[in-house]
Design an enzyme around this catalytic site. Sequence first.
Site, PDB file in Angstrom:
ATOM      1  N   CYS A   1       1.014  -1.210   0.174  1.00 34.90           N
ATOM      2  CA  CYS A   1       0.451   0.185  -0.029  1.00 34.90           C
ATOM      3  C   CYS A   1       0.354   1.102  -0.277  1.00 34.90           C
ATOM      4  CB  CYS A   1      -0.969   0.373   1.263  1.00 34.90           C
ATOM      5  SG  CYS A   1      -2.334   1.642   1.398  1.00 34.90           S
TER       6      CYS A   1
ATOM      7  N   TYR B   1      -5.259   5.667  -8.877  1.00 32.66           N
ATOM      8  CA  TYR B   1      -6.862   5.488  -9.013  1.00 32.66           C
ATOM      9  C   TYR B   1      -7.412   5.911  -9.317  1.00 32.66           C
ATOM     10  CZ  TYR B   1      -3.502   3.094  -4.807  1.00 32.66           C
ATOM     11  OH  TYR B   1      -2.990   2.355  -4.895  1.00 32.66           O
TER      12      TYR B   1
END
Length: 310
Positions: free
Chosen positions: A49, A180
């Site tokens: 992440c 994203y």
Amino acid sequence: MAGTQSGGKEISVGGELRRQPNRFTDRITPDGTWPVEPGRYRLIVSLACPWAHRSIIVRGLLGLQDVISMGVVDPLRDDTGWRFTLDEGDQDPVLKIKYLSEAYLATDPTYDRRVTVPSIVDVPSGKVVTNDFPQITRDLHTEWRAFHRAGAPDLYPEAMRDEIEAVAEPIYRNINNGVYRCGFATTQEAYDNAYTDLWDELDRVSARLESRRYLMGDRITEADIRLFPTLVRFDAVYHGHFKCNRQKLTEMPVLWAYARDLFQTPGFGDTVDWDHIKRHYYVTHRHLNPSGVVPQGPDPSVWNEPHNRA
């Protein structure tokens, strides 16, 4: 606006990604409800992440490894969320839980949203103090200063904080979150807008770095730490998997040299786990990669080539 779910992240009706707000936003401070106390808190991260990656870098650079312990979840997130399958007995050895969601539910039994990393958990109570990833690193700089290692860098100097935030905010909006927005867009218009924002910002950052070694000049700051996790994942994941494919990072001379400069700095490259990064994105995001096949490349050895920015 009502939305649908994709990959654990909210997508608006208009096809554009909308992130859920951080649910737990308490802070650990010397004189607060959650007091600064060595050994009391555990930082839970995924090595895949990018939001967690920045907290790993800051914790290491400031020398807080023996002050705040760290637990690492499996890179593959299933329907129950982040799992501690990397540890003996498939549970975190300190918190004694199998899923990070257990700590969320211990804090708020009604919690029904996405469980996120990084999260800081109070070990004695097993409750989540914060999953507010921007504030986590700020507080590691400012609230834990008494426990920084000797000679630790000042990554968030008070005189530069306004400038750091001014530079980092569009980087977050258009680059960190921008990749994203590209990858999880479900309409052409949403993707096109995100793609334009991403590359306009990358070009602006590249131009800024033509005349300075780091984003703030001749010293590494929080701004660089926020940008690095996205750059280091760019060619391995975002270029193809998220359709951010105008160029590869390796085809952008200034940004590529800058990224290698950081990668070769102790505390940066040694926190990168290519296996976790690629398996998480390509296996977890089955709606983007139905086969679950994980690519072999790119060759990570290029990150050690001379950067010539010193």
